[in-house]
Structures are given as C-alpha cells and as structure tokens.
Design a protein around this motif. Structure first.
Motif, mmCIF file in Angstrom:
data_model
loop_
_atom_site.group_PDB
_atom_site.id
_atom_site.type_symbol
_atom_site.label_atom_id
_atom_site.label_comp_id
_atom_site.label_asym_id
_atom_site.label_seq_id
_atom_site.Cartn_x
_atom_site.Cartn_y
_atom_site.Cartn_z
ATOM 1 N N GLU A 412 29.293 47.724 41.243
ATOM 2 C CA GLU A 412 28.730 46.574 40.527
ATOM 3 C C GLU A 412 28.463 45.369 41.446
ATOM 4 O O GLU A 412 29.475 44.739 42.003
ATOM 5 C CB GLU A 412 29.643 46.399 39.156
ATOM 6 N N ARG A 416 28.799 35.461 42.719
ATOM 7 C CA ARG A 416 29.812 34.539 43.150
ATOM 8 C C ARG A 416 29.269 33.051 43.636
ATOM 9 O O ARG A 416 28.035 33.187 44.077
ATOM 10 C CB ARG A 416 30.901 35.094 44.416
ATOM 11 N N ASN A 471 24.030 43.175 36.466
ATOM 12 C CA ASN A 471 24.186 42.427 35.232
ATOM 13 C C ASN A 471 22.684 41.785 34.781
ATOM 14 O O ASN A 471 22.209 40.971 35.656
ATOM 15 C CB ASN A 471 25.178 41.582 35.137
ATOM 16 N N ASP A 533 27.264 47.263 28.486
ATOM 17 C CA ASP A 533 28.497 46.411 29.148
ATOM 18 C C ASP A 533 29.436 46.014 27.916
ATOM 19 O O ASP A 533 28.826 45.791 26.825
ATOM 20 C CB ASP A 533 27.994 45.250 29.889
ATOM 21 N N ARG A 557 37.141 45.607 28.955
ATOM 22 C CA ARG A 557 38.385 45.399 29.614
ATOM 23 C C ARG A 557 39.379 44.804 28.505
ATOM 24 O O ARG A 557 40.638 45.042 28.968
ATOM 25 C CB ARG A 557 38.399 44.783 30.881
ATOM 26 N N GLU A 593 43.686 48.000 35.713
ATOM 27 C CA GLU A 593 44.762 47.558 36.645
ATOM 28 C C GLU A 593 46.129 48.311 36.888
ATOM 29 O O GLU A 593 46.653 47.768 37.882
ATOM 30 C CB GLU A 593 45.100 46.027 36.004
ATOM 31 N N TYR A 612 41.036 46.484 39.161
ATOM 32 C CA TYR A 612 41.858 45.996 40.374
ATOM 33 C C TYR A 612 42.718 46.769 40.918
ATOM 34 O O TYR A 612 43.219 46.988 41.879
ATOM 35 C CB TYR A 612 42.567 44.662 39.857
HETATM 36 N N1 LIG Z 1 41.195 41.004 34.911
HETATM 37 C C1 LIG Z 1 40.457 41.741 35.474
HETATM 38 N N2 LIG Z 1 39.280 41.654 35.722
HETATM 39 C C2 LIG Z 1 38.465 42.545 36.342
HETATM 40 C C3 LIG Z 1 39.104 43.698 36.649
HETATM 41 N N3 LIG Z 1 38.193 44.485 37.402
HETATM 42 C C4 LIG Z 1 36.656 43.793 36.989
HETATM 43 N N4 LIG Z 1 37.007 42.669 36.698
HETATM 44 C C5 LIG Z 1 36.150 41.536 36.233
HETATM 45 O O1 LIG Z 1 35.501 41.978 35.095
HETATM 46 C C6 LIG Z 1 34.082 41.437 35.343
HETATM 47 C C7 LIG Z 1 33.274 42.736 35.144
HETATM 48 O O2 LIG Z 1 31.847 42.216 35.026
HETATM 49 P P1 LIG Z 1 31.214 42.140 33.622
HETATM 50 O O3 LIG Z 1 31.931 42.798 32.484
HETATM 51 O O4 LIG Z 1 30.012 42.658 33.961
HETATM 52 O O5 LIG Z 1 31.130 40.622 33.414
HETATM 53 C C8 LIG Z 1 30.549 39.732 34.087
HETATM 54 C C9 LIG Z 1 28.946 39.432 33.760
HETATM 55 O O6 LIG Z 1 28.907 39.660 32.469
HETATM 56 C C10 LIG Z 1 28.884 38.026 34.380
HETATM 57 N N5 LIG Z 1 28.042 38.233 35.743
HETATM 58 C C11 LIG Z 1 28.558 38.357 36.841
HETATM 59 N N6 LIG Z 1 27.501 38.466 37.549
HETATM 60 C C12 LIG Z 1 26.461 38.415 37.045
HETATM 61 C C13 LIG Z 1 25.067 38.446 37.489
HETATM 62 O O7 LIG Z 1 24.672 38.762 38.472
HETATM 63 N N7 LIG Z 1 24.046 38.124 36.188
HETATM 64 C C14 LIG Z 1 24.406 38.253 35.043
HETATM 65 N N8 LIG Z 1 23.676 37.853 34.241
HETATM 66 N N9 LIG Z 1 25.866 38.348 34.483
HETATM 67 C C15 LIG Z 1 26.646 38.247 35.632
HETATM 68 O O8 LIG Z 1 29.983 37.390 34.364
HETATM 69 C C16 LIG Z 1 31.024 38.337 33.997
HETATM 70 C C17 LIG Z 1 32.302 37.928 34.563
HETATM 71 O O9 LIG Z 1 32.230 38.317 36.084
HETATM 72 P P2 LIG Z 1 33.216 38.434 36.995
HETATM 73 O O10 LIG Z 1 34.020 37.130 36.744
HETATM 74 O O11 LIG Z 1 33.031 38.535 38.331
HETATM 75 O O12 LIG Z 1 34.365 39.587 36.153
HETATM 76 C C18 LIG Z 1 33.891 40.913 36.431
HETATM 77 C C19 LIG Z 1 35.058 41.458 37.346
HETATM 78 O O13 LIG Z 1 35.457 40.482 38.406
HETATM 79 C C20 LIG Z 1 40.378 43.980 36.564
HETATM 80 O O14 LIG Z 1 41.086 44.958 36.898
HETATM 81 N N10 LIG Z 1 41.099 42.944 35.960
#
Ligand SMILES: Nc1nc2c(ncn2[C@@H]2O[C@@H]3COP(=O)(O)O[C@H]4[C@@H](O)[C@H](n5cnc6c(=O)[nH]c(N)nc65)O[C@@H]4COP(=O)(O)O[C@H]3[C@H]2O)c(=O)[nH]1
Length: 631
Positions: A412, A416, A471, A533, A557, A593, A612
């Motif tokens: 995915e 950042r 996403n 999602d 999650r 996790e 993770y």
């Molecule tokens: N606590 C925990 N977290 C885990 C684990 N595995 C994955 N994650 C986190 O869960 C999020 C998964 O992405 P998402 O549901 O699409 O949710 C994403 C997505 O909705 C959005 N996002 C990130 N990148 C993009 C992008 O390029 N475009 C758009 N529109 N939204 C984005 O931001 C949200 C958050 O992204 P992230 O902070 O990277 O957070 C990611 C990832 O770092 C785990 O085991 N434990």
C-alpha cells in the motif's frame, strides 16, 4: 447756328442772306435752342440715371422679397417640424405665461392632463383642479411650487406619482426674453418603467436570483443594523450558517432544475421556522444564513436550529420524485463571539463545518477551541502548500502478506510528510487539510504517478507482479479527471492496470453512488482493482457491494486491534471475511500487530495481512530490498 433754326430760316429765306439785325436775333435764338438742347440732354441723362437706379432698387427689392418669401417658407416648414416634434415627443410640455395661464402645450401634455382642446388657453385654477385629480400627493407638489414665489427664475426638478401609480419626472425652467421673465416651461417625462427597472436592478444587487432571498451584501447590512439595535437594547443577535447535506447528490442525479426547485422549497421551509422579522439569506450554492434579531437567550437559537433541522429532514417530493436531504448548522452569537458581521458569519461557518464533521444533520455553537483549531488548520494548510513546493512529501510502502504462501504480493502506498524543520506530520492530520484546501487532487495525482513509476522500476529490476494500492479521496472522484489521469499515467509508464489498486472508503460511495459507479466501471475496463478501505466503520450496505465493481474488502484496524479481548470484534471480523468470500472478494486485514491476530486471521482464511507484525510502512529502498529477496 442751331441746326433746327437754320432749317427753318432756309425755308423762309432760301436765297437771301438774313439782314444784320435778324442775324443777331437768330443767333440769340440759336443759342437759346442750343441751351434748350443741352438742358434736355442733361434732363434725359439724369432721368435715365434715376430710372436705372430705380430699376436696380426694384430688382433688389424683388430679390429681397423672394428671399423673404423663401425664409418665410423655410420658417413655416421649420415651425411645422418643430410643432410635430413638439407633439410627437413623449414628454408632456407645458408653457405658462407670467399669470400662470397655460398658453401652449403638446399632445402628450394634453393627454396627461386630459385637456379638452389643443391651442386653447387655460387658466391657472383650471390647471390646479386637474392636477388635484391627477396627482397622488398634490399637496406635496404645490408645496414645491411655492419655492417659485420666492425665486421665480429658479429651475425645479423632481418626481411625482400619479394616482394610477405612474411616476413622472419633471423639469421646470423660466422663460426669459431680453432678461425679462415672460413665463415658465414644464416638461414631464414618464419614468415608471425606468424606475421599475432601477428597482429591479437594485433588487438584483441585493437578492439571490433563484430564491429571491437577500444575498450576502444585504445580510451584512441587516446584521450591522441588528447589532446597532442590540447595543441599545442589550439583546442578543444570532447568526445561523446552514449548509445542506447531500444537496450535490440531488443536483447531480436529478438535474439542476430539480436542484433549483429543491432550493426554493428549502428556503420556504426554513422561513416557516422563523419569525416574520428574522432574515433568511442565500449565500450561493446550498448555503443559507439566518439572522435572529432581538433574542434573549442562546436557547432561542437552539430551538430555531432544531425546528429547521426537523423541517429539512422531512422528505421533499418534487415532480413525483422523493429526495432526502438534511442540514448542518453553525451558530455564532453577538456579543459573545464577535461584533463584526463578517466575523460573526465566518465563525458561524466554522461552527457549521465542525457540525458537519461530527455527523450530519445537527447544529453546533461557535466556541474558542474551535477557532484555535481553525487557526491551527489554516497554519497547517499554509505549511502544506510550502511543503509541496519544497518536495517534503514522499511515499512509503507497506507490504501486504498473502496468507497462503506468506509472501508479499501487494503493497500500500502511504503518503508521508517530513518537514525540513520539524516532526513528521501524520497523514491523518494533513490529508483532511489537503482535502479542505482542495490540494488533494494535486497531491493524489503525484502519489499515483509515484506508484506507477515504482511499478515500472520494480519491473525493470525483475520484481514482477507487485500490485500497488493507492488511497483515493472523495474529491478525486468528481468528474472524469481521475479516469483520464490514470489512463495517461498507465500509458506514460507502460504498466499494466492490474498492478494498480485503488482504496476507497465507504463514505465515498455514499457521496454520489452513480458517479462513483461510472468511474469504477471505467477503472475496471483498465483492469484496475478496487478495495473498500476501513470496511465496517461506515455505512456498509450489501446493496452497493453487489452493485459495484469491487475486488477487496479491508477490515478496519479498529476491529483487529481488540480482536483478542473483544468477542464482538471477533464475530465482526468473521462476518466480514465470510461476506467478502461469499461475494468473491478478497479480504485484507489491516493493523495486524501480533501473532495471535495472525493466527486468528489465518484460521478464518483471511486472504491478506497488513500490519506492524510483518512490516511497517517503509521507504522505497527498504521495500525494494524485501521484494527483491522474495522474488
Ligand atoms: N497502529 C497501527 N497502524 C498500522 C498498522 N499497519 C498499518 N497501519 C497504519 O494504518 C494506516 C493504513 O492506511 P489507511 O487505512 O489507508 O489510512 C490512511 C489513508 O486513509 C490516509 N492516507 C495515507 N496516504 C494517503 C494518500 O496517498 N492519499 C489519501 N487520500 N489518503 C492517504 O491516511 C490514513 C493513515 O495513514 P497512515 O498514518 O500511514 O496509517 C496507515 C498505516 O501506517 C499496525 O499494525 N498498527
């Protein structure tokens, strides 16, 4: 000797010579003859001269006469032209003498005052009587006329209304001859249409064309006025900022005409919740603002909001079609929140935005933390704009492990933001800001391009068949841009569509199902897959799962996190996996996790695991190493 005398003497005395004494006499007579001749010649000459002069004078006179006749003729036709202009002009023209008698007037004047005859002279009292009959407020007009007593040579100008509501503009000027006042001329012009047009233009400048409600400009004026009044009475003023939920959907699906009808009906319903002297304005689109004046408490504003929300929740039946919308309302209060109309509106708008974020169809009052949050977000927005320019954004990749072989088959792409001079900003903080600032389209395109580029680069080093999930935000779904962009990028990087996946949330589906369906079908034509999602957190409806071209479900999650402790979550996860499989969809669990979670998901035959426990999101170099090892 004079010839005539000589001939006469010769007849008497043919041969003989005249005696001496006669010769002297004849000489004297001859002289007399000559003198006579001379005098006659002179006389004739002078007569001739006199006659010439007379003839010349005569000719001149005749010419003058002809000229005069010509001038007279021209004058006559000029007068006729003037007369017809005088009569043809739409303005009613009256000429009065110094005694106030009407001595001349044209046809328009005749018809205005209903005067019996043209060419007549009418006395002052007769005219006054006619004016009394004609004018709506004759007393005011005659009061104006009194100015002439003090200053008879002044010009008068004004507008009078007739009893039949017509409006006439008048000009009156003195008539002077050799600096002597000889009378006064009045011109009356019908300006009813002009004034109506002016009023329409004036109305349009301050009202919304569709609903006829006051617009922003007029509302600001009314708020100003209400504040000034409340300063004296110590009452409160409330501003309600309303935004319709799901209006766009109605507009897009049912068309603009029904959308317009809906807005008119909405304004009617809101009005029905207000007092007569409250103001309702439309600020364009689906935004309405209400001004509640002279209120004693906040509760009054709350009650009004509740009434409006209740009214707008009821279905709208338009031309046989039923629509459901709702409204979110933000409220600001004078004097508590501000004393500037613009600021009160801004704060109500801010509160409305917050109300919308906290679930639609409710209202919220403005408060200080909200303002602080807004400031924070504005700051973040500015920093994000700068971050884009400074290339502070990057894409990380988090592998998804295929449970059957414990191999990475998908990754995915996760955005950042590492600011040069500060801590990393999580996407959950800046993505909503990017959406609000309409920057997400640009950022999303960039992420998509990075993903395409990455697929191509991996292929070039022998890492095949890795699907990259990207996403998408709701805004990227508007119009045809997404499909065009994807087509263009796939072509540019020469990659297969099947190596791209889009992750969309359930809320996107709710925005505008028809449009989303169209876009998804186009994507499917390019072999691009789609995953839902955060599945299970939104409005999950089997209906759209069956209807739409979807390939995967991603279990949110929050369900995975408490899998061990919460039996409810276990059954939810179970249900989602079975649901997915029954619909032929692959199921991905995210946020995994620990080992126990993996074991549970393996047992339930979840297809992919992301979390993770296996891998965190990582920079491209790191994920490339992992993929290279596995391939
Ligand atoms: N606590 C925990 N977290 C885990 C684990 N595995 C994955 N994650 C986190 O869960 C999020 C998964 O992405 P998402 O549901 O699409 O949710 C994403 C997505 O909705 C959005 N996002 C990130 N990148 C993009 C992008 O390029 N475009 C758009 N529109 N939204 C984005 O931001 C949200 C958050 O992204 P992230 O902070 O990277 O957070 C990611 C990832 O770092 C785990 O085991 N434990």
């Amino acid at each position: 000797m004079h010839k005539l005398l000589k001939r006469q003497i010769k007849r008497k005395y043919p041969v003989a010579e005249l005696p001496q004494e006669l010769q002297e006499l004849t000489q004297a007579i001859s002289d007399a003859y000559s003198d006579f001749d001379n005098e006659r010649t002179l006389l004739e000459r002078s007569l001739e001269l006199v006659s010439d002069e007379l003839n010349q004078r005569n000719a001149e006179l005749r010419n003058r006469l002809l000229e005069l006749e010509d001038t007279f003729h021209q004058l006559g036709s000029s007068m006729a032209v003037l007369d017809s202009i005088f009569d043809a002009t739409g303005e009613a023209i009256f000429a009065f003498d110094n005694n106030g008698r009407l001595i001349r007037f044209n046809r328009a004047a005749q018809s205005l005052l209903s005067l019996p005859k043209v060419g007549e002279v009418y006395g002052n009292s007769k005219i006054k009587l006619l004016l009394y009959k004609l004018l709506k407020e004759p007393a005011n007009f005659f009061f104006e006329l009194r100015k002439l007593n003090a200053n008879p040579t002044t010009n008068l100008f004004g507008v009078v209304a007739l009893k039949d509501q017509q409006l006439f503009e008048y000009h009156s000027s003195p008539q002077l001859s050799n600096d002597q006042l000889v009378g006064r001329v009045w011109c009356f012009r019908n300006v009813t249409q002009l004034k109506e047009n002016e009023a329409t233009i004036q109305f349009q400048a301050f009202h919304d064309a569709l609903t006829q409600l006051p617009n922003r400009v007029l509302m600001l004026d009314r708020i100003n006025h209400a504040i000034a009044l409340s300063r004296r009475t110590n009452d409160l003023v409330a501003i309600l900022f309303l935004d319709l939920d799901h209006f766009k959907k109605v507009n897009d699906t049912a068309g603009h005409q029904l959308g317009d009808e809906l807005l008119i009906e909405v304004s009617r319903r809101i009005k029905s919740c207000l007092r007569e002297y409250d103001t309702l304005a439309r600020f364009g689109g689906d935004e309405f603002v209400v001004l509640l004046e002279n209120i004693k408490s906040h509760q009054f504003a709350s009650q009004t909001c509740q009434r409006i929300i209740h009214q707008l929740k009821k279905p709208f039946d338009l031309e046989g079609q039923v629509f459901h919308i709702s409204t979110s309302i933000g409220v600001s209060i004078y004097p508590r929140d501000d004393d500037e109309p613009e600021e009160l509106i801004r704060k109500a708008d801010l509160a409305m935005y917050h109300a919308k974020e906290n679930g639609r169809s409710h209202f919220e009052f403005f408060d200080k933390p909200l303002e602080r949050m807004a400031h924070f977000q504005l700051e973040l927005e500015n920093k994000l704009r700068a971050a884009i320019k400074k290339h502070e954004l990057s894409v990380y990749y988090q592998p998804q492990v295929d449970i059957r072989e414990f191999k990475v088959r998908r990754v995915e792409a996760l955005l950042r933001w590492f600011p040069e001079d500060g801590k990393p900003v999580p996407p959950s903080d800046f993505i909503p800001v990017a959406e609000r600032a309409h920057l997400i389209g640009k950022i999303g395109y960039w992420v998509l391009e990075q993903a395409c580029l990455q697929v191509k680069e991996w292929q070039s080093v022998g890492i095949e068949n890795i699907r990259v999930a990207v996403n998408l935000s709701a805004q990227q779904f508007v119009g045809k841009k997404l499909v065009e962009d994807v087509k263009e990028l796939i072509k540019k990087y020469g990659i297969e569509g099947r190596l791209l996946e889009f992750e969309i949330t359930e809320s996107i589906l709710l925005e505008d199902l028809e449009n989303v369906k169209e876009v998804l079908l186009e994507l499917r034509k390019m072999d691009i897959t789609v995953a839902i999602d955060d599945f299970g957190t939104g409005y999950s409806s089997l209906k759209y799962l069956q209807k739409l071209p979807i390939d995967s479900l991603k279990i949110d999650r929050s369900f995975i996190r408490e899998l061990a402790e919460n039996p409810n979550n276990k059954s939810i996860v179970n249900t989602i996996i079975s649901l997915g499989h029954n619909l032929n969809l692959s199921v991905v669990a995210e946020g995994v996790e620990d080992k126990k979670m993996v074991a549970f998901l393996c047992e339930r035959q979840c297809d992919f695991i992301q979390g993770y426990y296996f891998y965190k999101p990582m920079p491209v170099e790191e994920v490339t190493k992992i993929l290279a090892q596995e391939s």
